[in-house]
Each structure stands twice: as structure tokens, then as C-alpha cells.
Write a protein that holds these residues in place. Structure first.
Motif, PDB file in Angstrom:
ATOM      1  N   MET A  99     -63.706 -82.863 -50.137  1.00 43.15           N
ATOM      2  CA  MET A  99     -64.470 -84.069 -49.799  1.00 43.15           C
ATOM      3  C   MET A  99     -65.853 -83.985 -50.450  1.00 43.15           C
ATOM      4  SD  MET A  99     -63.563 -84.019 -45.734  1.00 43.15           S
ATOM      5  CE  MET A  99     -63.025 -82.317 -45.627  1.00 43.15           C
ATOM      6  N   LYS A 103     -64.875 -87.298 -56.568  1.00 48.41           N
ATOM      7  CA  LYS A 103     -63.633 -87.901 -57.106  1.00 48.41           C
ATOM      8  C   LYS A 103     -63.762 -89.412 -57.302  1.00 48.41           C
ATOM      9  CE  LYS A 103     -62.052 -85.925 -53.629  1.00 48.41           C
ATOM     10  NZ  LYS A 103     -61.385 -85.610 -52.381  1.00 48.41           N
ATOM     11  N   ASP A 122     -57.450 -93.138 -50.051  1.00 50.85           N
ATOM     12  CA  ASP A 122     -57.952 -93.472 -48.707  1.00 50.85           C
ATOM     13  C   ASP A 122     -58.112 -94.981 -48.528  1.00 50.85           C
ATOM     14  OD1 ASP A 122     -58.032 -90.914 -47.812  1.00 50.85           O
ATOM     15  OD2 ASP A 122     -60.187 -90.632 -48.054  1.00 50.85           O
ATOM     16  N   ILE A 133     -60.059 -94.525 -41.616  1.00 46.18           N
ATOM     17  CA  ILE A 133     -59.523 -93.154 -41.589  1.00 46.18           C
ATOM     18  C   ILE A 133     -59.844 -92.485 -40.236  1.00 46.18           C
ATOM     19  CG2 ILE A 133     -59.486 -90.889 -42.755  1.00 46.18           C
ATOM     20  CD1 ILE A 133     -58.320 -93.094 -44.555  1.00 46.18           C
ATOM     21  N   PHE A 137     -56.972 -90.975 -37.515  1.00 45.79           N
ATOM     22  CA  PHE A 137     -56.996 -89.606 -36.976  1.00 45.79           C
ATOM     23  C   PHE A 137     -57.054 -89.643 -35.447  1.00 45.79           C
ATOM     24  CE2 PHE A 137     -57.678 -85.990 -39.994  1.00 45.79           C
ATOM     25  CZ  PHE A 137     -57.478 -86.681 -41.183  1.00 45.79           C
ATOM     26  N   PHE A 145     -51.442 -89.233 -40.486  1.00 46.21           N
ATOM     27  CA  PHE A 145     -52.217 -89.567 -41.686  1.00 46.21           C
ATOM     28  C   PHE A 145     -51.627 -88.855 -42.908  1.00 46.21           C
ATOM     29  CE2 PHE A 145     -55.726 -88.351 -44.579  1.00 46.21           C
ATOM     30  CZ  PHE A 145     -56.110 -89.627 -44.999  1.00 46.21           C
ATOM     31  N   ARG A 146     -51.253 -87.593 -42.745  1.00 46.36           N
ATOM     32  CA  ARG A 146     -50.693 -86.819 -43.869  1.00 46.36           C
ATOM     33  C   ARG A 146     -49.362 -87.418 -44.327  1.00 46.36           C
ATOM     34  NH1 ARG A 146     -55.283 -84.936 -45.536  1.00 46.36           N
ATOM     35  NH2 ARG A 146     -56.333 -83.608 -44.051  1.00 46.36           N
ATOM     36  N   GLU A 149     -50.090 -90.369 -46.466  1.00 46.78           N
ATOM     37  CA  GLU A 149     -50.510 -89.930 -47.815  1.00 46.78           C
ATOM     38  C   GLU A 149     -49.274 -89.628 -48.669  1.00 46.78           C
ATOM     39  OE1 GLU A 149     -54.827 -87.700 -47.567  1.00 46.78           O
ATOM     40  OE2 GLU A 149     -53.104 -86.540 -46.910  1.00 46.78           O
ATOM     41  N   CYS A 166     -57.595 -88.807 -55.072  1.00 48.78           N
ATOM     42  CA  CYS A 166     -56.836 -88.342 -53.903  1.00 48.78           C
ATOM     43  C   CYS A 166     -57.772 -87.901 -52.779  1.00 48.78           C
ATOM     44  CB  CYS A 166     -55.981 -87.130 -54.277  1.00 48.78           C
ATOM     45  SG  CYS A 166     -54.797 -87.454 -55.576  1.00 48.78           S
ATOM     46  N   GLY A 167     -57.329 -88.063 -51.539  1.00 47.95           N
ATOM     47  CA  GLY A 167     -58.071 -87.502 -50.412  1.00 47.95           C
ATOM     48  C   GLY A 167     -58.058 -85.978 -50.539  1.00 47.95           C
ATOM     49  N   GLY A 168     -59.088 -85.332 -49.978  1.00 48.30           N
ATOM     50  CA  GLY A 168     -59.248 -83.888 -50.147  1.00 48.30           C
ATOM     51  C   GLY A 168     -58.077 -83.045 -49.649  1.00 48.30           C
ATOM     52  N   GLY A 169     -57.297 -83.590 -48.678  1.00 55.74           N
ATOM     53  CA  GLY A 169     -56.206 -82.782 -48.123  1.00 55.74           C
ATOM     54  C   GLY A 169     -54.884 -82.950 -48.856  1.00 55.74           C
ATOM     55  N   ARG A 206     -65.517 -89.085 -42.414  1.00 52.27           N
ATOM     56  CA  ARG A 206     -64.603 -87.959 -42.636  1.00 52.27           C
ATOM     57  C   ARG A 206     -64.393 -87.202 -41.337  1.00 52.27           C
ATOM     58  NH1 ARG A 206     -67.865 -88.275 -47.536  1.00 52.27           N
ATOM     59  NH2 ARG A 206     -66.500 -88.516 -49.334  1.00 52.27           N
ATOM     60  N   PRO A 207     -63.314 -87.560 -40.619  1.00 52.71           N
ATOM     61  CA  PRO A 207     -63.108 -86.982 -39.281  1.00 52.71           C
ATOM     62  C   PRO A 207     -63.092 -85.462 -39.282  1.00 52.71           C
ATOM     63  CG  PRO A 207     -61.201 -88.300 -39.998  1.00 52.71           C
ATOM     64  CD  PRO A 207     -62.287 -88.518 -40.998  1.00 52.71           C
ATOM     65  N   ILE A 208     -62.609 -84.861 -40.361  1.00 50.55           N
ATOM     66  CA  ILE A 208     -62.520 -83.393 -40.393  1.00 50.55           C
ATOM     67  C   ILE A 208     -63.906 -82.759 -40.356  1.00 50.55           C
ATOM     68  CG2 ILE A 208     -61.841 -81.477 -41.941  1.00 50.55           C
ATOM     69  CD1 ILE A 208     -59.284 -82.893 -42.375  1.00 50.55           C
ATOM     70  N   ARG A 225     -58.830 -73.656 -48.844  1.00 49.15           N
ATOM     71  CA  ARG A 225     -58.126 -74.560 -49.754  1.00 49.15           C
ATOM     72  C   ARG A 225     -58.203 -74.131 -51.224  1.00 49.15           C
ATOM     73  NH1 ARG A 225     -59.586 -80.658 -47.634  1.00 49.15           N
ATOM     74  NH2 ARG A 225     -58.352 -80.606 -45.721  1.00 49.15           N
TER      75      ARG A 225
HETATM   76  C1  S3P Z   1     -59.749 -85.334 -46.055  1.00 52.99           C
HETATM   77  C2  S3P Z   1     -60.476 -85.945 -47.046  1.00 52.99           C
HETATM   78  C3  S3P Z   1     -60.844 -87.365 -47.008  1.00 52.99           C
HETATM   79  C4  S3P Z   1     -59.822 -88.166 -46.181  1.00 52.99           C
HETATM   80  C5  S3P Z   1     -59.631 -87.544 -44.841  1.00 52.99           C
HETATM   81  C6  S3P Z   1     -59.188 -86.079 -44.897  1.00 52.99           C
HETATM   82  C7  S3P Z   1     -59.476 -83.866 -46.160  1.00 52.99           C
HETATM   83  O1  S3P Z   1     -60.897 -87.913 -48.330  1.00 52.99           O
HETATM   84  O2  S3P Z   1     -58.593 -88.244 -46.860  1.00 52.99           O
HETATM   85  O3  S3P Z   1     -60.835 -87.677 -44.143  1.00 52.99           O
HETATM   86  O4  S3P Z   1     -58.619 -83.354 -45.408  1.00 52.99           O
HETATM   87  O5  S3P Z   1     -60.103 -83.207 -47.000  1.00 52.99           O
HETATM   88  P1  S3P Z   1     -62.088 -87.585 -49.396  1.00 52.99           P
HETATM   89  O6  S3P Z   1     -61.778 -86.265 -50.014  1.00 52.99           O
HETATM   90  O7  S3P Z   1     -61.983 -88.702 -50.380  1.00 52.99           O
HETATM   91  O8  S3P Z   1     -63.359 -87.572 -48.646  1.00 52.99           O
END
Ligand code: S3P
Length: 260
Positions: A99, A103, A122, A133, A137, A145-146, A149, A166-169, A206-208, A225
């Protein structure tokens, strides 16, 4: 009446000639791209495009149809640039990274330079679900959510020449990276935890990170990661201290270097 039919036939013949000529022109554009790639010359040369368009404009200046020509050649030039981008990148480009790695901004600049279309995963998920987002969550949980994706990546199998932020996860699941590798290349944008913290500290999206907004947590999650990110990436770009232009140039050069 006969005369109208005759004139329509002639106009129709012109259309057919235009199609043939455009096909020829766009094939030249593709050929130029492959030669430039092979010779290591810059493919996206905005100055050259503008020079070309100015030369054309000068040619039909004063014509009865000047305005129409401007519109038509503006389109032809835009389409030529699109064909150029597609020829340069006959696959999707997936930008991955933690995150705040940049990107989204890099994807936007890459789109501008290459004339390719792009999507922000996202953002598409927010549009498809009608929820933010953090709401997804909170209401449905992270696993849900996963799964969304992964579904989206399956849908993207239909697409080509797309820049995907892409989202960070996303890269953490095997099934996701399998999809991505089928029709694309993966570019990892890396940054230090301090750079990431500086970029995300005021975000509430970003809930995480919401209850863990500090360098220590970011460092820990990033370490978890890191090896996965690096393992799946076809190209890694370190972004610390670099601006978006420099990062895009490195991505484009790095991608082309893979082709030779
Ligand atoms: C996440 C990253 C977020 C978003 C979500 C979870 C992650 O996207 O998909 O909050 O697990 O790293 P960005 O990387 O665009 O912030």
C-alpha cells in the motif's frame, strides 16, 4: 437519381481506399515499434507525434474542410498512438507492491505515455459492490474481499494491453498470480517502510492499516510479504527518491529489455 447513385459509388470507393490506407499506415506504426524495440530506441516519443501533427495541420490549413481534417487527423493520431502502445505491450501490465508504493500514480502516468487503458482493482471493486473497501472489510470480512479480487482477475483474462493497478494483498494468493502470469507481466514497485508511512499516514481507506498506522507495523507486514512479492515479480523497481516519470521510464525500459 442515376447521378446520385454514381456519386455514392464514388464516395464509397473513397471510403474503401481510406480503409486500405489506414490499414497500411497502422501496420507501419507496428513495424516502427518493433524496430525501435529491437534497436533500443525510445518508442514513445511525444515530440515526434506533435511534430507530425503540426506538419499535417499546416498542409490542410486554409482548406474548405480544415476543421474536419483537424478532427479526423486528431483521431488518426490518437489511434496511431494506441496501436503503438498495443504493439509495444502485447500483454497486461500488473503493478504490484505494498500500500502506498505509488501503483496508482505510476499506472496513470504509464497510461498517459503508452495510450493504453488501465484499471485500478480497488476502484472497480468499489463500483461493482457499491461499497467502500473499509465497508467491505467491516461487513463481509477480508476473505470475502480477497475472493472478489480473485474474481476480478479471472474477468481480466479477457483483456489484453491493460495496465492494472493491483491492491497490495493481491499477489499473496497463488491463484491470483497464476491468472496474472497467464496474460501479463508483473511489475513490483518497492519502497522503504518510512516512505510508505509518509505516503499513507493520513489515509482512512486502508482497513489493514487503520489501527496500525505506524512504521513498525508497516515494516512487519512488509517483511511478511516481501519474499512473495519478489518471487512473483518479472521486474522490480525501487521507488524511493524517484519521481513518477523516472519510475515509468525504468518500467518501459525494463519491459523492453525482457523482449530481446
Ligand atoms: C490492501 C491494499 C489496498 C486494498 C485493501 C487491502 C492490502 O490497496 O486492496 O485495503 O492488503 O495490502 P492499495 O495497495 O492500493 O492501497
Amino acid at each position: 437519381m442515376d447521378q446520385i447513385i454514381e456519386l455514392r459509388k464514388k464516395a464509397n470507393k473513397c471510403d474503401n481506399q481510406i480503409i486500405t490506407l489506414l490499414e497500411e499506415k497502422l501496420a507501419y506504426v507496428q513495424e516502427i515499434v518493433s524496430i525501435k524495440k529491437a534497436e533500443g530506441q525510445p518508442v514513445f516519443d511525444q515530440e515526434q507525434e506533435e511534430k507530425q501533427l503540426r506538419m499535417l495541420m499546416a498542409k490542410f490549413s486554409g482548406s474548405e474542410f480544415e476543421q474536419e481534417f483537424r478532427a479526423i487527423f486528431g483521431q488518426i493520431s490518437a489511434c496511431g498512438q494506441k496501436v503503438q502502445g498495443k504493439a509495444a505491450f502485447p500483454y497486461n501490465i500488473y503493478l504490484i507492491g505494498f500500500m502506498g508504493a505509488g501503483k496508482s500514480s505510476v499506472a496513470m502516468e504509464l497510461q498517459r505515455r503508452t495510450s493504453l487503458d488501465g484499471i485500478e482493482m480497488d476502484q472497480v471493486i468499489v463500483e461493482q459492490t457499491g461499497m467502500t473497501i473499509p465497508e467491505i472489510f467491516e461487513v463481509n470480512g477480508e476473505e470475502y474481499f480477497r475472493a472478489i479480487e480473485t474474481n476480478l482477475l479471472v474477468q481480466l483474462q479477457q483483456a489484453k494491453h491493460l495496465i492494472v493497478s493491483c491492491g497490495g494483498g493481491v499477489p499473496m494468493r497463488d491463484i491470483n498470480t497464476e491468472q496474472m502470469k497467464k496474460n501479463g507481466r508483473i511489475v513490483l514497485l518497492s519502497a522503504s517502510p518510512e516512505t510508505i508511512y509518509a505516503r499513507v499516514k493520513d489515509s482512512k481507506d486502508r482497513p489493514i492499516l487503520n489501527d496500525n498506522m505506524n512504521v513498525e507495523f508497516i515494516t512487519g507486514l512488509m517483511e511478511k510479504r516481501r519474499s512473495r512479492y519478489e518471487e512473483v515479480a518479472d521486474l522490480t523497481i525501487k521507488t524511493d527518491g524517484k519521481d513518477v516519470d523516472q519510475i515509468c521510464e525504468e518500467i518501459i525500459a525494463g519491459m523492453f529489455a525482457m523482449d530481446v
